[in-house]
Write an enzyme that holds these catalytic residues in place. Structure first.
Site, mmCIF file in Angstrom:
data_model
loop_
_atom_site.group_PDB
_atom_site.id
_atom_site.type_symbol
_atom_site.label_atom_id
_atom_site.label_comp_id
_atom_site.label_asym_id
_atom_site.label_seq_id
_atom_site.Cartn_x
_atom_site.Cartn_y
_atom_site.Cartn_z
ATOM 1 N N HIS A 264 0.838 -1.214 0.000
ATOM 2 C CA HIS A 264 0.000 0.000 0.000
ATOM 3 C C HIS A 264 0.872 1.264 0.000
ATOM 4 C CE1 HIS A 264 -3.444 -2.531 0.431
ATOM 5 N NE2 HIS A 264 -3.098 -2.949 1.631
ATOM 6 N N ASP A 315 -4.845 -8.125 -3.567
ATOM 7 C CA ASP A 315 -5.110 -7.957 -2.138
ATOM 8 C C ASP A 315 -6.436 -8.564 -1.703
ATOM 9 O OD1 ASP A 315 -5.068 -7.122 0.491
ATOM 10 O OD2 ASP A 315 -5.135 -4.995 0.079
HETATM 11 ZN ZN LIG Z 1 -3.311 -6.962 2.548
#
Ligand SMILES: [Zn+2]
Length: 433
Positions: A264, A315
């Site tokens: 991220h 993800d």
């Molecule tokens: Zn994750």
């Protein structure tokens, strides 16, 4: 030996026409552009890319698709995710992960980085084989036909100030990092799999425990992944408790470096970005999840300019489509800056292929070149979405549904858009009840 003839193939220096590709023992033995197809060669019509790497996955999150999108916050999404995590057994998780990894194969993914923290039984006790869940995931990848890097996550606390795990979170915890390391060290992966380490986040691993995980990875030359600054609340809690940003905390723990991938990296200070770049820490962007969870837009161009290799992950699997992840890196920058043209098609393909494989510890994959692992992903350029786009345009137009053929380590896993031996929609439906 198997011989392929690609109408167009994306080689190390970009697309080339009429490429003869020879494969033996799961490796490329010859790659020759500009030749006519010889008799007996398997024709690959369209654009053939190197294998795509999905560098950040939580397989069981796939069960949330369509059930959480309409409303709620990141934290209400997490409550629903925990409810699913509470139900899984090694057998049911194997079936779910097999279906999810097969969906990835259909989308052209040849290697997944499974960020794994669902380690123990529902009350937190270890299974008779403490790595039974790890084994289930690794077997699932084999059955789906793709490689896996099992990123075994150390997960010890529920808050940055050290509150103990509660409820379903007890399934995630090993007590302390030394016990985590003992468990992970006991797992020996088969040939299609590797084991890496993960620090779940600065919330879930106390600062003094992080160096134990780092040392485990260093001793093995293994990848080390960590969720970093996905939500502003994580930054605020870390600053309040440690008087440092999560990036500063990880740097002080020795956790940054060329084998580390920060996942991220959405909310960073200028000095955080410099620290990540100066240490050659990779950044795994997950744009379809970050937009689904309203995380924000990470500073992708600034990170790349600072020196961080970029890679991609689906993800939470709100979408499994690496093309969508790749072009979102460019499109999100456009939305933020109100300008176009931040990343070239070549940079986006690199993030989706070689950079992702490198972040997962497979430096010999992700490029169509002699000696590399024989992964090929052929995208049709004659579908309603891709007709007329050409090879450079395909990364901005193609979807997972346009993937026709997938070859992993020289083995055909997907042919004409169909998985070689799994009914993937049915497997997903059966696994998600
Ligand atoms: Zn994750």
């Amino acid at each position: 030996m198997t011989v392929y003839h690609a109408e167009c193939a994306w080689l190390a220096d970009g697309p080339a026409a009429n490429v003869l590709v020879e494969v033996d023992g799961g490796r490329f033995t010859a790659v020759t552009p500009g030749v006519s197809p010889p008799a007996g060669a398997t024709r690959l019509a369209g654009l053939t890319l190197p294998g795509l790497a999905n560098a950040h996955s939580h397989a069981f999150h796939r069960a949330l698709r369509g059930r959480t999108q309409a409303r709620g916050t990141f934290w209400s999404w997490r409550d629903t995710m925990y409810a699913i995590a509470a139900l899984l057994t090694p057998d049911s998780y194997r079936a779910l992960a097999r279906a999810v990894f097969a969906e990835m194969a259909l989308a052209g993914v040849t290697c997944v980085g499974e960020f794994h923290y669902l380690h123990h039984d529902s009350d937190g006790t270890r299974y008779a084989d403490p790595n039974e869940m790890s084994a289930a995931l690794v077997e699932a990848a084999a059955e789906a036909g793709i490689r896996i890097t099992l990123l075994d996550a150390c997960y010890l606390t529920s808050t940055v100030d050290g509150k103990p795990l509660a409820g379903v979170q007890r399934r995630f915890g090993d007590g302390d990092a030394v016990r985590w390391a003992e468990r992970v060290s006991a797992f020996t992966p088969p040939g299609h799999a590797r084991v890496g380490a993960a620090v779940h986040s600065v919330r879930a691993v106390p600062a003094e425990q992080i160096p134990v995980v780092v040392e485990w990875a260093d001793n093995r030359g293994a990848p080390l992944h960590v969720h970093l600054s996905e939500q502003r609340a994580e930054n605020a809690a870390c600053l309040a408790h440690h008087r440092r940003t999560p990036t500063e905390l990880l740097a002080d723990a020795g956790a940054l470096g060329p084998r580390t991938a920060a996942v991220h990296a959405t909310h960073l200070s200028d000095s955080d970005r410099t620290e990540l770049g100066d240490t050659d820490t990779a950044v795994c962007l997950c744009p379809t999840t970050e937009r689904d969870l309203a995380d924000g837009i990470g500073p992708a161009r600034a990170l790349a300019d600072a020196g961080s290799p970029l890679c991609l992950g689906s993800d939470s699997h709100a979408v499994i489509d690496i093309f969508e992840e790749a072009r979102a890196v460019e499109m999100d920058e456009r939305l933020r800056t109100e300008r176009r043209g931040h990343f070239s098609a070549t940079e986006l393909v690199h993030a989706a292929t070689a950079a992702g494989h490198a972040a997962l510890g497979w430096g010999d994959a992700g490029t169509i070149a002699v000696g590399r692992r024989a992964d090929l992903v052929t995208v049709r350029l004659d579908t309603a979405r891709t007709a007329g786009t050409g090879p450079h345009g395909a990364i901005f137009a193609a979807t997972a549904a346009d993937v026709a053929h997938v070859i992993v380590d020289g083995r055909t896993v997907v042919q004409d858009g169909q998985h070689a031996h799994l009914d993937v929609p049915r497997a997903l439906k059966d696994a998600i009840t």
